[in-house]
Motif scaffolding. Sequence first.
Motif, PDB file in Angstrom:
ATOM      1  N   UNK A  28      -7.949  -1.408 -19.786  1.00  0.00           N
ATOM      2  CA  UNK A  28      -9.311  -0.873 -19.856  1.00  0.00           C
ATOM      3  C   UNK A  28     -10.084  -1.306 -18.622  1.00  0.00           C
ATOM      4  N   UNK A  29      -9.914  -0.581 -17.546  1.00  0.00           N
ATOM      5  CA  UNK A  29     -10.565  -0.908 -16.277  1.00  0.00           C
ATOM      6  C   UNK A  29     -10.690   0.351 -15.440  1.00  0.00           C
ATOM      7  N   UNK A  30     -11.572   0.259 -14.467  1.00  0.00           N
ATOM      8  CA  UNK A  30     -11.730   1.326 -13.474  1.00  0.00           C
ATOM      9  C   UNK A  30     -11.662   0.681 -12.099  1.00  0.00           C
ATOM     10  N   UNK A  31     -10.861   1.253 -11.218  1.00  0.00           N
ATOM     11  CA  UNK A  31     -10.785   0.752  -9.843  1.00  0.00           C
ATOM     12  C   UNK A  31     -11.851   1.467  -9.024  1.00  0.00           C
ATOM     13  N   UNK A  32     -12.858   0.717  -8.620  1.00  0.00           N
ATOM     14  CA  UNK A  32     -13.976   1.298  -7.872  1.00  0.00           C
ATOM     15  C   UNK A  32     -13.650   1.461  -6.403  1.00  0.00           C
ATOM     16  N   UNK A  33     -12.797   0.586  -5.847  1.00  0.00           N
ATOM     17  CA  UNK A  33     -12.407   0.701  -4.447  1.00  0.00           C
ATOM     18  C   UNK A  33     -11.220  -0.215  -4.185  1.00  0.00           C
ATOM     19  N   UNK A  34     -10.476   0.125  -3.148  1.00  0.00           N
ATOM     20  CA  UNK A  34      -9.372  -0.697  -2.658  1.00  0.00           C
ATOM     21  C   UNK A  34      -9.675  -1.043  -1.211  1.00  0.00           C
ATOM     22  N   UNK A  35      -9.599  -2.322  -0.891  1.00  0.00           N
ATOM     23  CA  UNK A  35      -9.942  -2.807   0.449  1.00  0.00           C
ATOM     24  C   UNK A  35      -8.729  -3.470   1.090  1.00  0.00           C
ATOM     25  N   UNK A  36      -8.573  -3.275   2.389  1.00  0.00           N
ATOM     26  CA  UNK A  36      -7.471  -3.895   3.124  1.00  0.00           C
ATOM     27  C   UNK A  36      -7.946  -4.338   4.494  1.00  0.00           C
ATOM     28  N   UNK A  37      -7.315  -5.409   4.975  1.00  0.00           N
ATOM     29  CA  UNK A  37      -7.654  -5.956   6.288  1.00  0.00           C
ATOM     30  C   UNK A  37      -6.744  -5.427   7.384  1.00  0.00           C
ATOM     31  N   UNK A  38      -5.915  -4.440   7.059  1.00  0.00           N
ATOM     32  CA  UNK A  38      -5.040  -3.791   8.035  1.00  0.00           C
ATOM     33  C   UNK A  38      -5.176  -2.285   7.869  1.00  0.00           C
ATOM     34  N   UNK A  39      -5.419  -1.604   8.978  1.00  0.00           N
ATOM     35  CA  UNK A  39      -5.656  -0.150   8.905  1.00  0.00           C
ATOM     36  C   UNK A  39      -4.459   0.607   8.361  1.00  0.00           C
ATOM     37  N   UNK A  40      -3.243   0.108   8.640  1.00  0.00           N
ATOM     38  CA  UNK A  40      -2.045   0.836   8.224  1.00  0.00           C
ATOM     39  C   UNK A  40      -1.396   0.247   6.970  1.00  0.00           C
ATOM     40  N   UNK A  41      -2.116  -0.601   6.254  1.00  0.00           N
ATOM     41  CA  UNK A  41      -1.586  -1.149   5.003  1.00  0.00           C
ATOM     42  C   UNK A  41      -1.376  -0.013   3.998  1.00  0.00           C
ATOM     43  N   UNK A  42      -0.200   0.050   3.412  1.00  0.00           N
ATOM     44  CA  UNK A  42       0.125   1.167   2.533  1.00  0.00           C
ATOM     45  C   UNK A  42      -0.688   1.143   1.239  1.00  0.00           C
ATOM     46  N   UNK A  43      -1.263  -0.007   0.918  1.00  0.00           N
ATOM     47  CA  UNK A  43      -2.121  -0.077  -0.262  1.00  0.00           C
ATOM     48  C   UNK A  43      -3.274   0.930  -0.170  1.00  0.00           C
ATOM     49  N   UNK A  44      -3.745   1.206   1.046  1.00  0.00           N
ATOM     50  CA  UNK A  44      -4.822   2.183   1.228  1.00  0.00           C
ATOM     51  C   UNK A  44      -4.334   3.591   0.905  1.00  0.00           C
ATOM     52  N   UNK A  45      -3.106   3.896   1.294  1.00  0.00           N
ATOM     53  CA  UNK A  45      -2.550   5.212   0.981  1.00  0.00           C
ATOM     54  C   UNK A  45      -2.352   5.375  -0.524  1.00  0.00           C
ATOM     55  N   UNK A  46      -1.933   4.318  -1.191  1.00  0.00           N
ATOM     56  CA  UNK A  46      -1.801   4.386  -2.652  1.00  0.00           C
ATOM     57  C   UNK A  46      -3.152   4.734  -3.288  1.00  0.00           C
TER      58      UNK A  46
END
Length: 202
Positions: A28-46
């Motif tokens: 029971x959660x909502x992800x409001x944003x994903x932040x990364x310290x690397x421009x090409x981190x794949x977590x941002x693409x996810x």
Amino acid sequence: MLKLAIFGSGSGTNCQAIINAIEAGTLDAEIKCVLADSEDAYILERARQHNIPAIYFDCAPFKTKLDGEAEQKVLQTLTDHDVNFIALAGFMRIVKDGLLNAYAGRMINIHPSLLPSFPGLDSGKQAFDYGVKFTGCTVHFVDAGVDTGAVINQKCIAIENDDTLDSMMDKLHAQEHIAYPEALQWIAEGRIQLNGRRITLK
């Protein structure tokens, strides 16, 4: 409901596990944003693949911590996105006082060892090289130390004679993907009770 920001530096498999749990209705959660310290981190693409705001932030001039102007920008970003809880998921920087104070008791991390054993970097390799027979992962609250916060959840794996470091890490990551959404759901349900360092479930 938890309004999450997820911080990462790499591929974001734990972020994906959290996304999957939310979409499956087990978290029971909502992800409001994903932040990364690397421009090409794949977590941002996810994040982009699931229509979640994906935000890169530059931590310069610091190489190992989130501090100074970058920290202030991140705090403003969290406010702008109505975030009330932070999940660190492979975020490879030390969090400093500004963020710690703003989200005291509302920031957790996952670490690939059974803390307090093998804190810090390369903990999986540390455990494997040490020759321990069991290792695992730990979800814990974040405090001013390095991997020293109160333990919320742990999962254990056996290291078999024929395991390699890679095969051991595959088993460990599979347990991380169970442990992190589980811990977040306990928090969402208000089940976490902290007594000193000891956490019990209501």
